[in-house]
Motif scaffolding. Sequence first.
Motif, PDB file in Angstrom:
ATOM      1  N   TYR A  22      -0.756  21.555  33.601  1.00 34.78           N
ATOM      2  CA  TYR A  22      -1.819  21.512  32.592  1.00 34.78           C
ATOM      3  C   TYR A  22      -2.604  22.817  32.570  1.00 34.78           C
ATOM      4  O   TYR A  22      -2.714  23.508  33.586  1.00 34.78           O
ATOM      5  CB  TYR A  22      -2.780  20.352  32.870  1.00 34.78           C
ATOM      6  CG  TYR A  22      -2.168  18.979  32.697  1.00 34.78           C
ATOM      7  CD1 TYR A  22      -2.167  18.350  31.465  1.00 34.78           C
ATOM      8  CD2 TYR A  22      -1.575  18.324  33.779  1.00 34.78           C
ATOM      9  CE1 TYR A  22      -1.598  17.096  31.310  1.00 34.78           C
ATOM     10  CE2 TYR A  22      -1.004  17.071  33.627  1.00 34.78           C
ATOM     11  CZ  TYR A  22      -1.024  16.461  32.385  1.00 34.78           C
ATOM     12  OH  TYR A  22      -0.443  15.226  32.224  1.00 34.78           O
ATOM     13  N   LEU A  24      -6.090  23.396  32.185  1.00 27.47           N
ATOM     14  CA  LEU A  24      -7.428  22.800  32.128  1.00 27.47           C
ATOM     15  C   LEU A  24      -8.530  23.818  32.326  1.00 27.47           C
ATOM     16  O   LEU A  24      -9.705  23.502  32.167  1.00 27.47           O
ATOM     17  CB  LEU A  24      -7.550  21.692  33.191  1.00 27.47           C
ATOM     18  CG  LEU A  24      -6.522  20.555  33.112  1.00 27.47           C
ATOM     19  CD1 LEU A  24      -6.807  19.518  34.200  1.00 27.47           C
ATOM     20  CD2 LEU A  24      -6.522  19.897  31.734  1.00 27.47           C
ATOM     21  N   SER A  50     -14.086  22.167  30.364  1.00 26.01           N
ATOM     22  CA  SER A  50     -14.593  20.826  30.097  1.00 26.01           C
ATOM     23  C   SER A  50     -14.491  19.981  31.364  1.00 26.01           C
ATOM     24  O   SER A  50     -14.295  20.508  32.472  1.00 26.01           O
ATOM     25  CB  SER A  50     -13.788  20.176  28.956  1.00 26.01           C
ATOM     26  OG  SER A  50     -14.408  18.981  28.524  1.00 26.01           O
ATOM     27  N   LYS A  51     -14.598  18.691  31.189  1.00 28.92           N
ATOM     28  CA  LYS A  51     -14.457  17.751  32.293  1.00 28.92           C
ATOM     29  C   LYS A  51     -13.360  16.756  31.905  1.00 28.92           C
ATOM     30  O   LYS A  51     -13.308  16.286  30.765  1.00 28.92           O
ATOM     31  CB  LYS A  51     -15.784  17.020  32.539  1.00 28.92           C
ATOM     32  CG  LYS A  51     -15.811  16.190  33.826  1.00 28.92           C
ATOM     33  CD  LYS A  51     -17.128  15.458  33.984  1.00 28.92           C
ATOM     34  CE  LYS A  51     -18.279  16.381  34.298  1.00 28.92           C
ATOM     35  NZ  LYS A  51     -19.517  15.611  34.610  1.00 28.92           N
ATOM     36  N   TYR A  52     -12.502  16.420  32.870  1.00 24.63           N
ATOM     37  CA  TYR A  52     -11.331  15.597  32.577  1.00 24.63           C
ATOM     38  C   TYR A  52     -11.167  14.489  33.622  1.00 24.63           C
ATOM     39  O   TYR A  52     -11.706  14.573  34.728  1.00 24.63           O
ATOM     40  CB  TYR A  52     -10.052  16.449  32.580  1.00 24.63           C
ATOM     41  CG  TYR A  52     -10.106  17.662  31.699  1.00 24.63           C
ATOM     42  CD1 TYR A  52      -9.747  17.585  30.352  1.00 24.63           C
ATOM     43  CD2 TYR A  52     -10.527  18.904  32.203  1.00 24.63           C
ATOM     44  CE1 TYR A  52      -9.786  18.709  29.539  1.00 24.63           C
ATOM     45  CE2 TYR A  52     -10.580  20.030  31.394  1.00 24.63           C
ATOM     46  CZ  TYR A  52     -10.204  19.926  30.057  1.00 24.63           C
ATOM     47  OH  TYR A  52     -10.259  21.040  29.253  1.00 24.63           O
ATOM     48  N   PRO A  85     -11.489   8.558  24.452  1.00 15.96           N
ATOM     49  CA  PRO A  85     -11.203   9.809  25.174  1.00 15.96           C
ATOM     50  C   PRO A  85      -9.850  10.363  24.715  1.00 15.96           C
ATOM     51  O   PRO A  85      -8.844   9.655  24.763  1.00 15.96           O
ATOM     52  CB  PRO A  85     -11.138   9.363  26.647  1.00 15.96           C
ATOM     53  CG  PRO A  85     -11.684   7.976  26.678  1.00 15.96           C
ATOM     54  CD  PRO A  85     -11.436   7.389  25.339  1.00 15.96           C
ATOM     55  N   VAL A  88      -4.878  14.672  26.866  1.00 17.57           N
ATOM     56  CA  VAL A  88      -4.635  16.111  26.997  1.00 17.57           C
ATOM     57  C   VAL A  88      -3.144  16.322  27.240  1.00 17.57           C
ATOM     58  O   VAL A  88      -2.555  15.708  28.146  1.00 17.57           O
ATOM     59  CB  VAL A  88      -5.449  16.699  28.163  1.00 17.57           C
ATOM     60  CG1 VAL A  88      -5.142  18.189  28.331  1.00 17.57           C
ATOM     61  CG2 VAL A  88      -6.941  16.470  27.935  1.00 17.57           C
ATOM     62  N   VAL A 107      -3.819  12.790  31.564  1.00 20.20           N
ATOM     63  CA  VAL A 107      -5.112  13.471  31.621  1.00 20.20           C
ATOM     64  C   VAL A 107      -5.866  13.142  30.339  1.00 20.20           C
ATOM     65  O   VAL A 107      -5.317  13.248  29.239  1.00 20.20           O
ATOM     66  CB  VAL A 107      -4.956  15.002  31.762  1.00 20.20           C
ATOM     67  CG1 VAL A 107      -6.319  15.684  31.666  1.00 20.20           C
ATOM     68  CG2 VAL A 107      -4.284  15.350  33.087  1.00 20.20           C
ATOM     69  N   PHE A 108      -7.130  12.721  30.508  1.00 20.10           N
ATOM     70  CA  PHE A 108      -8.004  12.400  29.382  1.00 20.10           C
ATOM     71  C   PHE A 108      -9.254  13.268  29.447  1.00 20.10           C
ATOM     72  O   PHE A 108      -9.679  13.678  30.543  1.00 20.10           O
ATOM     73  CB  PHE A 108      -8.466  10.941  29.441  1.00 20.10           C
ATOM     74  CG  PHE A 108      -7.368   9.918  29.431  1.00 20.10           C
ATOM     75  CD1 PHE A 108      -6.944   9.353  28.236  1.00 20.10           C
ATOM     76  CD2 PHE A 108      -6.770   9.503  30.614  1.00 20.10           C
ATOM     77  CE1 PHE A 108      -5.953   8.394  28.220  1.00 20.10           C
ATOM     78  CE2 PHE A 108      -5.772   8.542  30.610  1.00 20.10           C
ATOM     79  CZ  PHE A 108      -5.361   7.991  29.403  1.00 20.10           C
ATOM     80  N   GLU A 109      -9.854  13.504  28.302  1.00 13.93           N
ATOM     81  CA  GLU A 109     -11.176  14.121  28.326  1.00 13.93           C
ATOM     82  C   GLU A 109     -12.170  13.128  28.913  1.00 13.93           C
ATOM     83  O   GLU A 109     -12.032  11.917  28.743  1.00 13.93           O
ATOM     84  CB  GLU A 109     -11.606  14.549  26.917  1.00 13.93           C
ATOM     85  CG  GLU A 109     -11.801  13.405  25.949  1.00 13.93           C
ATOM     86  CD  GLU A 109     -12.362  13.870  24.615  1.00 13.93           C
ATOM     87  OE1 GLU A 109     -12.877  14.986  24.543  1.00 13.93           O
ATOM     88  OE2 GLU A 109     -12.276  13.092  23.648  1.00 13.93           O
TER      89      GLU A 109
END
Length: 350
Positions: A22, A24, A50-52, A85, A88, A107-109
Amino acid sequence: MCMTDVRARFAADELAIVLSHYDLGFIHDIREFPRGSHLAAKLIISTDKSKYILKRRPKGKDDPRKVAFAHALQLYLAEKNFPLPHLVGTRRDNNSMLKIGDAIYEVFEFIDGGPYDMGLLPTYQAGKTLGLYHQLVKDYDSEYEPPPGTYHAAKSVHDSIPRMGEVLRTRPSAEGRERELNATVAQLREIYAMAAGAANEAGLPKWAPQIIHSDWHPGNMIFDKGHVVAVIDYDAAREAPRVVDIANGCLQFSLVTGDRDVATWEDRTDMERARRFLRGYDEMAVLTHAELKVIPLLMQEALIAQAISPILKRGTFAGLDGFDFLKMLLRKLAWLQANAGVFELDSQEG
C-alpha cells in the motif's frame, strides 16, 4: 480468560509485508484497534496523508467471492456518496482486497466520530440513513451472487433453538430447573414459528427482494453530533425484502436494556425511539401499512435469532447467563405480541 477470547494480532514480519503493498504515506503511529470481532486483527495506522484501519479477515469471513461481493457493494455506495469508510486499493493494481497465502487483508479510511447515545436525533438519523441505503441499492445488480438466508423463517434458527437448551443444561443456573428450561426453549420455538408464519401469511414471501445490509445496529454506525457519519460492516449484506432490514434496525435502536442482572430489565420496547427510527426511514422511503404490520413479528424473530450463536458457543450472551437471558427474552417477546398495533405511524407525528 478463555483462549477463544484472545484478540488476534499482526506479527511484525506479516505487518511489514502487508504494508509494502500500500501507498499510505509516511507512518507516524501504529496501534491496536480493539473493536468488533476479537478474531479479526485490526490496527489504526496514522500517516502524513491520513489515518487508516488495517484489518486481517478471520477464518470463516475470508471467502474471496463473499468478500468481493461486499467490496463491490461498498464501492458502489461510495460512488453514490453514501456515508461509509472508503476502501483503499493496493499500490500495484488498486485492488480493494489483498490476498497473501491463506489470509485476506483490507485497508479502510478511518472515520472520526462517536458511538450511539440512544438519543432521539441519532435514532431518527439511523432510520433515515437506512432508508437512503435502501433507495440507493434498490436497483443494484451485483456481478457476484448475494449470500442466501436471513433470520426470517429460517430452518437453521428453528432447529437451533432446542440446541440452546442442550447447552444450557450444563450451566449452574439450570441446576434443578430443567423443567423450566425445557418450557422456556419450547416457548421460544413456538413464538418464533408463530411470528414467522404470521409474517408469511401477511404476504412477506411475495414482496420484492433487494440488497439489504442485514446487520443494521448501533455498533455498525459512527455518529457525530447526532448524525450518521459512517455505516460499517457490509459482510452480512444479502438479498431479501427490505422490511427484514427495517424490523431488525427498529429492534436494535429501541431495545431497553439494563445492568448485569437481566431480571431487572424492563419488558417494553422504547416506542419513542422505535417510532423515531421508523419516521426517519419513512421520510426517505415510504413505509407501507403491510410492512408496519409485519415489523413487530419480524422483531420477535430477530430477537430470538440473535441469541442463538453466542449461547451455543459459550452458554452466555455478552457475558450474561444464557438461561437468564432467554427468560428475559420471553418477557420482551410477550410485550411485542401484546403491543403489535403501536407500530403504526401517525401521519401527524413529527
